[in-house]
Write a protein that holds these residues in place. Structure first.
Motif, short mmCIF file in Angstrom:
data_model
loop_
_atom_site.label_atom_id
_atom_site.label_comp_id
_atom_site.label_asym_id
_atom_site.label_seq_id
_atom_site.Cartn_x
_atom_site.Cartn_y
_atom_site.Cartn_z
N SER A 83 1.09 -59.43 -59.77
CA SER A 83 1.46 -60.53 -58.87
C SER A 83 2.29 -61.62 -59.69
CB SER A 83 0.13 -61.34 -58.36
OG SER A 83 -0.41 -61.99 -59.64
N ARG A 84 2.95 -62.68 -59.04
CA ARG A 84 3.74 -63.57 -59.61
C ARG A 84 2.86 -64.42 -60.56
NH1 ARG A 84 7.19 -68.26 -56.25
NH2 ARG A 84 7.26 -69.56 -58.24
N LEU A 95 10.06 -66.13 -58.68
CA LEU A 95 9.28 -66.02 -60.26
C LEU A 95 10.67 -66.08 -61.23
CD1 LEU A 95 7.28 -65.55 -62.15
CD2 LEU A 95 7.85 -62.86 -61.71
N GLY A 152 10.09 -62.09 -56.08
CA GLY A 152 10.36 -61.81 -57.50
C GLY A 152 11.48 -62.61 -57.96
#
Length: 235
Positions: A42-43, A72, A69
Motif C-alpha cells: 500500500s501507499r 505517492l 501510485g
C-alpha cells in the motif's frame, strides 16, 4: 540516499497484489546488481518503509488500495526522496505516462510481463546509472539516454508470439465468465493445445486464474478467467 559505486542497487517493490509483489521481488532479486530491500502492499506501507530504509529504485504499481501510485510519488518528491521509479502497471493512459515521466518515472513495464522483460529494463537502467563523469558531447549524452529509453523487445517463452498473446489476452478479458482452452482457441483461430499454452502463460504471469469446469460429461475442463483489478485497482 543512493547506492555507492559498485554497490547493489536497492529495490523497493510497491504492489498491492501479494502474489504479483512476490513475483516482482523474485524477478528483481534474480538480476545481477540488484537487491530487494522491501515489499509494500500500500501507499502507507511504502511511506513507512522509506522512512527507515535506503532505496535507489522503486518498482511501483500505479493503482494502490489507498491512493494512486503517482500521488505517492508526488509526495515522495516533495519530501525529498530521489529514488528512481519503474512503473509496473496495466495502465495504458498516455496522460498518466506523461505525468509519470515528469515525476521521475524512468521506465514503464506493462502487465502481464515475463522475467526477461523486467530483466531487460533493470539491466538497461543499471547501464544508465553506471554512466559517470562529464559527457564529451551530444553523442555521448544520447548514448547514455538510449540505454534507458530504447529497450529491445523482450523475449516470450519459446513458441509464443506477441500478436497471438495479445489476441488471447483480449479474448479472455472480454469474456464475462471465462473460457476453456477450446473456446479460446476457437475465438482466436488457433488450436486448443496452443491456446492452452498462452492461457497458462497468463496464469504464470499472475493475470489469469484457472479452475475446473464441472457439470459436463467426462473429465472436467479447465476454465480460465482474467483477474480483474480489485477495488482501488491492481495496476
Amino acid at each position: 540516499m543512493t547506492a555507492e559505486a559498485g554497490a547493489a542497487i536497492r529495490v523497493l517493490v510497491v504492489e498491492d497484489d501479494p502474489v504479483a509483489a512476490d513475483a516482482h521481488a523474485l524477478y528483481a532479486g534474480r538480476v545481477a546488481g540488484f537487491t530487494v530491500v522491501g515489499v509494500a502492499h500500500s501507499r502507507a506501507a511504502a511511506v513507512r518503509l522509506l522512512e527507515r530504509t535506503a532505496v535507489d529504485l522503486i518498482l511501483l504499481d500505479l493503482y494502490l488500495p489507498d491512493g494512486h501510485g503517482l500521488h505517492l510519488l508526488r509526495s515522495l518528491r516533495a519530501a525529498g526522496h530521489h529514488a528512481d521509479v519503474i512503473a509496473v502497471t496495466s495502465a495504458r493512459d498516455l496522460a498518466i505516462v506523461r505525468e509519470g515521466v515528469s515525476l521521475g518515472v524512468v521506465q514503464y513495464v506493462l502487465k502481464p510481463f515475463t522475467y526477461p522483460t523486467l530483466r531487460d529494463r533493470l539491466t538497461r537502467y543499471a547501464e544508465f546509472r553506471a554512466a559517470a563523469g562529464e559527457a564529451s558531447g551530444q553523442e555521448e549524452v544520447d548514448r547514455a539516454l538510449a540505454a534507458l529509453r530504447t529497450p529491445q523487445p523482450a523475449a516470450l517463452p519459446k513458441g509464443l508470439s506477441a500478436p497471438t498473446l495479445t489476441a488471447v489476452t483480449r479474448t479472455l478479458r472480454e469474456s464475462a465468465t471465462g473460457l476453456t482452452a477450446t473456446e479460446a482457441g476457437a475465438a482466436v483461430g488457433i488450436s486448443r493445445i496452443t491456446a492452452r499454452r498462452y492461457l497458462e502463460h497468463l496464469v504464470a504471469s499472475g493475470r489469469a486464474a484457472r479452475s475446473p469446469r464441472y457439470g459436463q460429461v467426462g473429465r472436467p475442463e479447465l476454465q480460465y478467467r482474467w483477474l480483474p483489478a480489485p477495488t482501488g485497482g491492481s495496476g
